[in-house]
Design a protein around this motif. Sequence first.
Motif, PDB file in Angstrom:
ATOM      1  N   LEU A   1     -39.094  10.412  11.107  1.00 19.45           N
ATOM      2  CA  LEU A   1     -37.988   9.746  10.447  1.00 19.45           C
ATOM      3  C   LEU A   1     -36.353   9.832  11.207  1.00 19.45           C
ATOM      4  O   LEU A   1     -36.467  10.987  11.592  1.00 19.45           O
ATOM      5  CB  LEU A   1     -37.783  10.053   8.936  1.00 19.45           C
ATOM      6  N   ARG A   2     -35.580   8.904  11.080  1.00 23.06           N
ATOM      7  CA  ARG A   2     -34.490   9.335  11.723  1.00 23.06           C
ATOM      8  C   ARG A   2     -33.594  10.429  10.561  1.00 23.06           C
ATOM      9  O   ARG A   2     -33.541   9.932   9.464  1.00 23.06           O
ATOM     10  CB  ARG A   2     -33.405   8.086  11.683  1.00 23.06           C
ATOM     11  N   PRO A   3     -33.027  11.336  11.290  1.00 23.62           N
ATOM     12  CA  PRO A   3     -32.230  12.277  10.245  1.00 23.62           C
ATOM     13  C   PRO A   3     -31.196  11.743   9.223  1.00 23.62           C
ATOM     14  O   PRO A   3     -31.202  11.897   8.156  1.00 23.62           O
ATOM     15  CB  PRO A   3     -31.445  13.200  11.035  1.00 23.62           C
ATOM     16  N   ALA A   4     -30.537  10.513   9.845  1.00 26.04           N
ATOM     17  CA  ALA A   4     -29.284  10.090   8.992  1.00 26.04           C
ATOM     18  C   ALA A   4     -30.033   9.130   7.902  1.00 26.04           C
ATOM     19  O   ALA A   4     -29.686   9.021   6.982  1.00 26.04           O
ATOM     20  CB  ALA A   4     -28.741   9.044   9.908  1.00 26.04           C
ATOM     21  N   THR A   5     -31.446   8.482   8.261  1.00 24.78           N
ATOM     22  CA  THR A   5     -31.993   7.816   7.234  1.00 24.78           C
ATOM     23  C   THR A   5     -32.514   8.775   6.237  1.00 24.78           C
ATOM     24  O   THR A   5     -32.376   8.332   5.002  1.00 24.78           O
ATOM     25  CB  THR A   5     -33.284   7.204   7.976  1.00 24.78           C
ATOM     26  N   MET A   6     -32.855   9.957   6.474  1.00 26.47           N
ATOM     27  CA  MET A   6     -33.517  10.907   5.377  1.00 26.47           C
ATOM     28  C   MET A   6     -32.140  11.193   4.554  1.00 26.47           C
ATOM     29  O   MET A   6     -32.618  11.332   3.184  1.00 26.47           O
ATOM     30  CB  MET A   6     -33.957  12.295   6.040  1.00 26.47           C
ATOM     31  N   VAL A   7     -31.184  11.463   5.090  1.00 25.65           N
ATOM     32  CA  VAL A   7     -29.867  11.783   4.267  1.00 25.65           C
ATOM     33  C   VAL A   7     -29.704  10.514   3.429  1.00 25.65           C
ATOM     34  O   VAL A   7     -29.325  10.825   2.150  1.00 25.65           O
ATOM     35  CB  VAL A   7     -28.578  11.940   5.135  1.00 25.65           C
ATOM     36  N   GLU A   8     -29.357   9.437   3.797  1.00 26.86           N
ATOM     37  CA  GLU A   8     -29.327   8.241   2.891  1.00 26.86           C
ATOM     38  C   GLU A   8     -30.506   8.057   1.873  1.00 26.86           C
ATOM     39  O   GLU A   8     -30.156   7.652   0.678  1.00 26.86           O
ATOM     40  CB  GLU A   8     -29.136   7.094   3.865  1.00 26.86           C
ATOM     41  N   LEU A   9     -31.669   8.095   2.390  1.00 32.03           N
ATOM     42  CA  LEU A   9     -32.599   7.818   1.393  1.00 32.03           C
ATOM     43  C   LEU A   9     -32.684   8.962   0.094  1.00 32.03           C
ATOM     44  O   LEU A   9     -32.991   8.802  -0.927  1.00 32.03           O
ATOM     45  CB  LEU A   9     -33.914   7.820   2.020  1.00 32.03           C
ATOM     46  N   ALA A  10     -32.257  10.186   0.625  1.00 28.94           N
ATOM     47  CA  ALA A  10     -32.293  11.473  -0.289  1.00 28.94           C
ATOM     48  C   ALA A  10     -31.158  11.175  -1.375  1.00 28.94           C
ATOM     49  O   ALA A  10     -31.249  11.521  -2.466  1.00 28.94           O
ATOM     50  CB  ALA A  10     -32.104  12.646   0.281  1.00 28.94           C
ATOM     51  N   ASP A  11     -30.047  10.820  -1.000  1.00 31.26           N
ATOM     52  CA  ASP A  11     -28.821  10.390  -1.507  1.00 31.26           C
ATOM     53  C   ASP A  11     -29.135   9.420  -2.763  1.00 31.26           C
ATOM     54  O   ASP A  11     -28.830   9.612  -3.756  1.00 31.26           O
ATOM     55  CB  ASP A  11     -27.593  10.030  -0.886  1.00 31.26           C
ATOM     56  N   ALA A  12     -29.804   8.201  -2.102  1.00 26.09           N
ATOM     57  CA  ALA A  12     -29.916   7.057  -2.973  1.00 26.09           C
ATOM     58  C   ALA A  12     -31.006   7.354  -4.136  1.00 26.09           C
ATOM     59  O   ALA A  12     -31.073   6.883  -5.261  1.00 26.09           O
ATOM     60  CB  ALA A  12     -30.206   5.727  -2.028  1.00 26.09           C
TER      61      ALA A  12
END
Length: 366
Positions: free
Chosen positions: A28-39
């Motif tokens: 996973l892209r780290p930025a994607t992980m952050v976005e998915l976790a937030d959502a």
Amino acid sequence: MSEPSTPTSQVVRRAPKALLHDHLDGGLRPATMVELADASGYDGLPTTDPEALGEWFRDAADSGSLVRYLETFSHTVAVMQTEEQLRRVARECALDLAADGVVYAESRFAPEQHLEGGLELEAVVEAVLAGFREGEDEAAAAGTPIRMRGLLIAMRHAARSREIAELAVAYRDRGVGGFDIAGAEAGFPPTRHLDAFEYLRRENAHFTIHAGEAFGLPSIWEAIQWCGAARLGHGVRIVDDIEVGARGGAVLGRLAAFVRDRRIPLEMCPSSNVQTGAADSVATHPITLLKDLRFRVTVNTDNRLMSGTSMSREMGLLVDEAGWGLEDLRWVTINAMKSAFLPFDERLELIEHVVKPGYAALGSVR
């Protein structure tokens, strides 16, 4: 093999690549992980800064222990529990690999680990395959075509391997290339899932087995002789059955000779093996010895997030630290295509019309 050239990092990046061993939840892209976790409301990430998060994964994976290495996946799996999340991760996987010059990839995932949001096993598989197709379409439009196939994993410590094997057969004409088991090797031998492997053999289905990574020759022997594995995931410990003499000559034991004689592909992942303690360094990784002995070795990423790696980086490390040349990279790429869980004519098409011409175009570039 001819005298190797020493390709530059630019040449390595441009080289066509084939990838057989890559975990979807390890890329996973780290930025994607952050976005998915937030959502999704997942608050377990160690940090929400993408750059720091990527560093955390690499540091946590540098433990020298496969068990500790595997613990990092709790965070990636946590944000892969809905169809939308799975499609996005799979789409980005295809795009990231294509941008790195990968022309064929098999990405593996364990459907049973993505059910916490209420999905059924079939929905997990369909969401991932849909994401792969979206990524393929976008990559082709960008001029970097890639062919993606999924491999379905059953976890070694669980008891759903027959169910996942049946799922792999059900979807084999819709983008699933085969089956695998993964997880901690010690205490969970491949014969524990013999029913699944016997079923797959009866169905003429493809499967690989994680073996010889953190456990030794018995794991490899069981995977091949009891379970009938077509390929070995890692297989690095086959070197324990090879005795190298003082003058460089090698004597192969019965198992190592069988693996070489039968051309059983080894899905080798140098950086990952260094992180888990299966190898001391890329320079001394057994992949170079096995290449020189003409085992059917392939180069792979394993988990791009945890290792902070890519196919270009893995190949570049072998060039810089183990003395590999362009011809070596071409050879292992063709090995991978020969070993792909893809119909023969499609493998041949990629070898003859993509891989070989791609390397030929690089042959005069240094």
